[in-house]
Design an enzyme around this catalytic site. Sequence first.
Site, PDB file in Angstrom:
ATOM      1  N   HIS A 226      15.585  21.426 -10.166  1.00 35.30           N
ATOM      2  CA  HIS A 226      15.351  20.104 -10.749  1.00 35.30           C
ATOM      3  C   HIS A 226      14.241  20.142 -11.816  1.00 35.30           C
ATOM      4  O   HIS A 226      13.116  20.504 -11.520  1.00 35.30           O
ATOM      5  CB  HIS A 226      14.975  19.153  -9.612  1.00 35.30           C
ATOM      6  CG  HIS A 226      15.207  17.706  -9.906  1.00 35.30           C
ATOM      7  ND1 HIS A 226      16.323  17.243 -10.573  1.00 35.30           N
ATOM      8  CD2 HIS A 226      14.480  16.599  -9.611  1.00 35.30           C
ATOM      9  CE1 HIS A 226      16.262  15.923 -10.661  1.00 35.30           C
ATOM     10  NE2 HIS A 226      15.159  15.508 -10.094  1.00 35.30           N
TER      11      HIS A 226
ATOM     12  N   SER B   6      14.468  13.676 -14.203  1.00 34.06           N
ATOM     13  CA  SER B   6      15.148  12.939 -13.147  1.00 34.06           C
ATOM     14  C   SER B   6      15.366  11.487 -13.594  1.00 34.06           C
ATOM     15  O   SER B   6      15.804  11.257 -14.719  1.00 34.06           O
ATOM     16  CB  SER B   6      14.292  13.029 -11.875  1.00 34.06           C
ATOM     17  OG  SER B   6      15.054  12.751 -10.744  1.00 34.06           O
TER      18      SER B   6
ATOM     19  N   ASP C 148      20.558  22.589  -9.581  1.00 31.93           N
ATOM     20  CA  ASP C 148      20.099  21.232  -9.273  1.00 31.93           C
ATOM     21  C   ASP C 148      21.262  20.314  -8.903  1.00 31.93           C
ATOM     22  O   ASP C 148      22.175  20.135  -9.694  1.00 31.93           O
ATOM     23  CB  ASP C 148      19.376  20.688 -10.515  1.00 31.93           C
ATOM     24  CG  ASP C 148      18.816  19.299 -10.304  1.00 31.93           C
ATOM     25  OD1 ASP C 148      18.734  18.856  -9.141  1.00 31.93           O
ATOM     26  OD2 ASP C 148      18.469  18.661 -11.314  1.00 31.93           O
TER      27      ASP C 148
END
Length: 475
Positions: free
Chosen positions: A435, A158, A410
């Site tokens: 994710h 991320s 995601d």
Amino acid sequence: MASLRLSGWSCLLLACMLGSVVRSAPTYETLYFDQKIDHFGFYEDSTFRQRYLVSDTHWRKPGGPILFYTGNEGDITLFSNNTGFMWDVAEELGAMLVFAEHRYYGESMPYGNLSYTDPKYLNYLTSEQALADFAVLIRFLKGSVESKDSPVIAIGGSYGGMLAAWLRIKYPHAVVGAIAASAPIWQFEDLVPCNLYYQTVTNDFEKSGTGCAESITKSWAAINRMFKTDEGIGWLSREFHLCSPLKCQDDAAAFKNWLSETWVNLAMVDYPYPANFLEPLPAWPIKEVCKHLRNPNLDDKKLLQNIFQAINVYYNYTGITPCLNTSQTAVGSLDDLGWSYQACTEMVMPFCSDGVTDMFEPQAWNFEAFSDDCYKQWGIRPRPEWITSMYGGKNITTASNIIFSNGDLDPWSAGGVKQSLSDSLIAIIITDGAHHLDLRSNNANDPKSVIEARAMEVAYMKKWIKEHSQQVNGI
Ligand SMILES: *[C@@H]1O[C@H](CO)[C@@H](O)[C@H](O)[C@H]1NC(C)=O
Ligand SMILES: *[C@@H]1O[C@H](CO)[C@@H](O)[C@H](O)[C@H]1NC(C)=O
Ligand SMILES: *[C@@H]1O[C@H](CO)[C@@H](O)[C@H](O)[C@H]1NC(C)=O
Ligand SMILES: *[C@@H]1O[C@H](CO)[C@@H](O)[C@H](O)[C@H]1NC(C)=O
Ligand SMILES: *[C@@H]1O[C@H](CO)[C@@H](O)[C@H](O)[C@H]1NC(C)=O
């Protein structure tokens, strides 16, 4: 490491697949490093304690590699707990693991409990300062006879994945390569269409159950009709078991935002097995959610009662949530406050929805309104072009040795690098991956795609390590 809630049989199967008996819990040391609060000016000369975790159980000395997690917006133990991949590969690579906390999160507060009280204290919360912290810490870690020839590989997911990629781009002498998992480095300016993010969420709900995305599409108008009367507002507060009742029509926007964020979060954590990243959830949580949303053609109250059942899968899977809090979308230690400041300064990510190609209420990207909100909350205004000026936007082919992995479930894949840019800037797409699924521990329910992605990541790490060792040895 994230706990594996599997049945006895799956556990046995997993043990067989790993070819090992049950491994003991990972051990690490918690350490602190004195960092300059400001790396780029000389007036503010004080320091703060940056927390970092070190596990050297499997480290091959001297010169074994160092896998360095570039911490993102949260308590660093959240990431060490949810990055089982690093723990899983440490032995094979003979690697030391380091998890470095990002400044202004967890325990790494430049001005202690004052850090968030005034824009003058928040001034040093930037990605550049965080990368400089990492570079300085890496130099320190490589200061011993045993580590001086250790290749360092940046790993992150991320925003942490963005930092891993940017660390390699900006400090190529500090890290030999980077694994940037689910890193939306292109979710800036107009580098990608602003509605791709919500379209990705919508696709997940469409394929997880008939009528599901359509029920959500229809819910917005139903909510708007409810908000027309005090009775409707009271009914919503009761039916949704809200901790603080909605008061007036002005609460509609916040309520709908909270629902939207809930759907987005579900797409982020649509993992193939029970997990607890943002909230404790069952396997394939969107499928569970969609079981409540099979019929989009209901009257408003019935439709919204189903919507409540659906979001309760997210908020109350454990059955211990007494009421729903519309100012919260996660119980984990991701720090929304810090991220909101970062979004209001550097991390300006344009999002929009149209209600046709996605299941959300139409909303254009409005930079002026966003900037005004930022000014109200933080007393500063965002600079939307800075990140691309700083890190290159799409013009990054002078960089090398970065893996960009993205799961197709995601929402953040929308701003990710999904095609290789050169023979050493490699894109990996993980089918049925949410994710940064690839950074999680091996699991018996992993789809083949993520097993292959991890194998590729290990192969590239070995290649970088070998090239580094040839360089060190002058071959
Ligand atoms: C990480 O796991 C440890 C041990 O289970 C736990 O004490 C800690 O609270 C976890 N950290 C977060 C942020 O969840
Ligand atoms: C910060 O901590 C100190 C010492 O623990 C305390 O005296 C002070 O009131 C705290 N300040 C704020 C703004 O919380
Ligand atoms: C959560 O589940 C428990 C057990 O089913 C229930 O008693 C409670 O009311 C639920 N909370 C909400 C917010 O619905
Ligand atoms: C709701 O969440 C906010 C933000 O985290 C928190 O400040 C507040 O205390 C929570 N309210 C309840 C009733 O839990
Ligand atoms: C990247 O290159 C294109 C084409 O030359 C240019 O238009 C764009 O401004 C560049 N972006 C950055 C961030 O330098």
